[in-house]
Design a protein around this motif. Structure first.
Motif, PDB file in Angstrom:
ATOM      1  N   ILE A   1     -10.933 -52.570  -7.419  1.00 16.70           N
ATOM      2  CA  ILE A   1      -9.924 -52.031  -6.474  1.00 16.70           C
ATOM      3  C   ILE A   1      -8.821 -51.290  -6.996  1.00 16.70           C
ATOM      4  O   ILE A   1      -8.529 -50.309  -6.676  1.00 16.70           O
ATOM      5  N   THR A   2      -8.204 -52.150  -7.956  1.00 19.64           N
ATOM      6  CA  THR A   2      -6.792 -51.936  -8.627  1.00 19.64           C
ATOM      7  C   THR A   2      -7.186 -50.300  -9.313  1.00 19.64           C
ATOM      8  O   THR A   2      -6.272 -49.292  -9.593  1.00 19.64           O
TER       9      THR A   2
ATOM     10  N   LEU B   1       9.269 -46.455  -5.968  1.00 18.67           N
ATOM     11  CA  LEU B   1       7.966 -46.445  -6.263  1.00 18.67           C
ATOM     12  C   LEU B   1       6.995 -47.367  -5.761  1.00 18.67           C
ATOM     13  O   LEU B   1       5.897 -47.346  -5.447  1.00 18.67           O
ATOM     14  N   ILE B   2       7.757 -48.871  -5.754  1.00 15.42           N
ATOM     15  CA  ILE B   2       7.078 -50.091  -5.322  1.00 15.42           C
ATOM     16  C   ILE B   2       6.340 -49.944  -3.846  1.00 15.42           C
ATOM     17  O   ILE B   2       5.659 -50.144  -3.580  1.00 15.42           O
ATOM     18  N   ALA B   3       7.447 -49.215  -3.178  1.00 14.86           N
ATOM     19  CA  ALA B   3       7.069 -49.190  -1.603  1.00 14.86           C
ATOM     20  C   ALA B   3       6.311 -48.188  -1.290  1.00 14.86           C
ATOM     21  O   ALA B   3       5.945 -48.114  -0.034  1.00 14.86           O
TER      22      ALA B   3
ATOM     23  N   PRO C   1      -3.675 -47.190 -11.891  1.00 19.91           N
ATOM     24  CA  PRO C   1      -2.546 -46.328 -11.744  1.00 19.91           C
ATOM     25  C   PRO C   1      -1.263 -46.822 -11.327  1.00 19.91           C
ATOM     26  O   PRO C   1      -0.172 -46.464 -11.365  1.00 19.91           O
ATOM     27  N   ARG C   2      -1.203 -48.113 -10.614  1.00 19.45           N
ATOM     28  CA  ARG C   2      -0.043 -48.768  -9.978  1.00 19.45           C
ATOM     29  C   ARG C   2       0.622 -49.736 -11.098  1.00 19.45           C
ATOM     30  O   ARG C   2       1.495 -50.749 -10.534  1.00 19.45           O
ATOM     31  N   PHE C   3       0.008 -49.766 -12.333  1.00 13.57           N
ATOM     32  CA  PHE C   3       0.398 -50.690 -13.359  1.00 13.57           C
ATOM     33  C   PHE C   3       1.874 -50.475 -13.539  1.00 13.57           C
ATOM     34  O   PHE C   3       2.455 -49.433 -13.210  1.00 13.57           O
ATOM     35  N   CYS C   4       2.709 -51.758 -13.838  1.00 11.12           N
ATOM     36  CA  CYS C   4       4.080 -51.789 -13.897  1.00 11.12           C
ATOM     37  C   CYS C   4       4.706 -50.635 -14.697  1.00 11.12           C
ATOM     38  O   CYS C   4       4.278 -50.610 -16.071  1.00 11.12           O
ATOM     39  N   VAL C   5       5.486 -49.769 -14.543  1.00  8.75           N
ATOM     40  CA  VAL C   5       6.336 -48.881 -15.425  1.00  8.75           C
ATOM     41  C   VAL C   5       7.355 -49.611 -16.090  1.00  8.75           C
ATOM     42  O   VAL C   5       7.618 -48.933 -17.222  1.00  8.75           O
ATOM     43  N   GLY C   6       7.625 -50.760 -15.775  1.00  7.80           N
ATOM     44  CA  GLY C   6       8.675 -51.471 -16.762  1.00  7.80           C
ATOM     45  C   GLY C   6       8.411 -52.398 -17.794  1.00  7.80           C
ATOM     46  O   GLY C   6       9.003 -53.076 -18.335  1.00  7.80           O
TER      47      GLY C   6
END
Ligand code: HEM
Length: 504
Positions: free
Chosen positions: A115-116, A141-143, A447-452
């Motif tokens: 899924i991710t 980005l999160i939203a 792709p939505r892995f944490c950027v921080g």
């Protein structure tokens, strides 16, 4: 007149039929569809789904603390009580209902990976936030999801180069600058020096509090939140530090609203009613925007930029400070690991009192402790996704429009993956690289892995190293163990530690 009445009655009947179709016919059809494939759950209740039961289970879980028996850190019954209960009764995955919205709860790492990793491919994507969530995260980005997210993330992934920026239009320049801040901060030594300087200030205050005593008590959760606020405000606002700090105060109030919004049913149009809550949300929202864009010279510009800053502030403070508070608690409970970590810090830092960039990669035990903390107490306990097409996942056919609750905390506490001691603190498990890509996902996956992540790791390692170099930690008898899900996973009553000064 009669004609008008007939039209009104017809409109009313059509609306009623549509309402019944959406809230009764469709959900029961979907429930049957899953049942035929062996996926069951607590059962659909028209209009409200399982939300009242979920709320009741949360209230029950929060009503009493959960004493730490024999170092057992099973957080699931508190942070996802409905998942804990229903996965035991109905197996995994199971189907439950947020109003008339079907949700499939999943904790199989293979399925989570599928899924991710597929986000953006058109089948799975984020759910999109409750409209009230925008107040907290803005258009950050999160939203975001879909094309808008892809654009933001693409820009974010590019390093900040002035020549290229000059060629773009004004909006993009602003965008570029904002996004590049994360990249810039991560690799900028100034940010590291802010971490060190602000941590030093915090430790000086602790020393004042110690006032010459051998041992003193400190509630570290609030201290670490304040520290995060100071670091990020200093980094982002420089000399406008104090104004920057105001943002956090406002965001804290907004978190209360957001938390309430998530717990309540999202009935279309309800947020436009002039209720006290809705009015306050609006006031805070516009004040925040004003604060960030009021001064002509300091203007950051577009709504999207404000959103990114909100996201950045929120993501930084709520995750890093919480993880650090749990790490200190776990070290207080496990003095043998505290000794090992301290010995490593003293060896690696040598005569330096504080870590420098080159030291961080050598703090391997500290790193293992941070990973084990993020496994047991992941700041983000679940990821939400939605199917945007009919898809086959494993051997289940999932209709478009189904929400997917990816039970991150359940994966981290799965005895099948981590062994019978899955709920115990044992950083040694991170000596070897992880067995399955999706078995340890505190920062998400795909792709939505944490950027921080890099930013967070630098901050957590530096602060932990500085604290354990200066103090022995023990858990105070006043500490009450009560993990609580308040958007992120936090200690409900703080973390009270007894600190003893080390003289080297
Ligand atoms: C211990 C620290 C942190 C943890 C555990 C954490 C966790 C996560 C997780 C699980 C996600 C993925 C959400 C999803 O897939 O739905 C995420 C995304 C994100 N994080 Fe973090 N985070 C941390 C620190 C930070 C920091 C310091 C920043 C600030 C720069 C940050 C900014 C973001 C952003 C902007 C996203 C959204 C990425 C996207 O959707 O493309 N995080 N984080």
């Amino acid at each position: 007149m009669t004609y008008l009445i007939l039209v009104l009655v017809a409109v009313f009947c059509i609306r009623l039929f549509k309402f019944a179709y959406n809230t009764i016919w469709i959900p029961f059809r979907i429930q049957n569809h899953f049942k035929k494939q062996g996926v069951t759950g607590p059962g659909y209740h028209p209009i409200f789904g399982n939300m009242p039961e979920i709320r009741r289970l949360f209230e029950e879980a929060m009503s009493k603390p959960s004493p730490l028996h024999d170092g057992d850190h099973d957080v699931l019954p508190r942070v996802a009580p409905f998942y804990h209960k229903w996965s035991n009764i109905y197996g995994k995955p199971f189907l439950y209902w947020s109003g008339s919205q079907p949700r499939l709860a999943i904790s199989d790492p293979d399925l989570i990976k599928e899924i991710t990793m597929n986000t953006g491919g058109g089948s799975f994507d984020k759910t999109g936030f409750d409209p009230k969530g925008k107040v907290l995260f803005g258009q950050g980005l999160i939203a975001l999801f879909g094309q808008q997210w892809a654009l933001h993330r693409r820009i974010l992934n590019r390093p900040f180069r002035m020549e290229r920026v000059k060629k773009e239009n004004t909006l993009l320049i602003n965008f570029y600058f904002t996004h590049s801040i994360i990249f810039f901060i991560t690799y900028n030594s100034l940010y590291r020096s802010y971490i060190v300087a602000e941590t030093r200030k915090m430790l000086e205050k602790w020393e004042e509090r110690r006032a010459g005593r051998d041992e003193f008590e400190m509630e570290v959760f609030k201290q670490l939140h304040d520290l995060s606020v100071d670091i990020i405000s200093r980094t982002a606002f420089g000399t406008f530090f104090e104004q920057g700090k105001q943002i956090f105060l406002l965001q804290e109030q907004q978190m209360q609203f957001f938390s309430l919004a998530v717990e309540s049913l999202n009935i279309p149009g309800l947020r436009f009613l002039p209720t006290k809550n809705n009015r306050e949300i609006e006031e805070y929202s516009s004040f925040l925007s004003l604060l960030m864009g009021s001064d002509e010279e300091e203007r950051l510009g577009e709504e999207e930029i404000i959103g990114e800053f909100k996201t950045f502030y929120f993501a930084e403070k709520e995750t890093v400070a919480n993880a650090l508070a749990w790490a200190l608690l776990l070290l207080g409970l496990n003095p043998e690991w505290q000794d090992k970590a301290r010995e490593e810090v003293i060896r690696v830092l040598g005569s330096n009192k504080v870590p420098v960039a080159e030291n961080l990669k050598d703090l391997k035990i500290v790193n293992m402790i941070i990973d084990e903390t993020l496994r047991l107490y992941p700041p983000i306990v679940m990821l939400m996704r939605k199917t945007y097409k009919d898809v086959k996942l494993g051997n289940i056919n999932i209709p478009a429009g189904t929400e997917l609750y990816l039970a991150l905390a359940a994966v981290h506490h799965d005895t099948y993956i981590w062994g019978n001691d899955a709920h115990k603190f044992n950083p040694d498990r991170f000596k070897e690289s992880r067995k399955h890509l999706a078995s340890f996902i505190p920062y998400g996956l795909g792709p939505r892995f944490c950027v921080g992540q890099t930013l967070a790791t630098i901050e957590m390692k530096t602060i932990l190293a500085m604290i354990i170099r200066q103090y022995y930690l023990a858990v105070s008898p006043t500490y009450v163990h009560a993990p609580k899900l308040f958007i992120s996973l936090e200690p409900q009553y703080g973390v009270q530690l007894l600190l003893t000064r080390i003289t080297l």
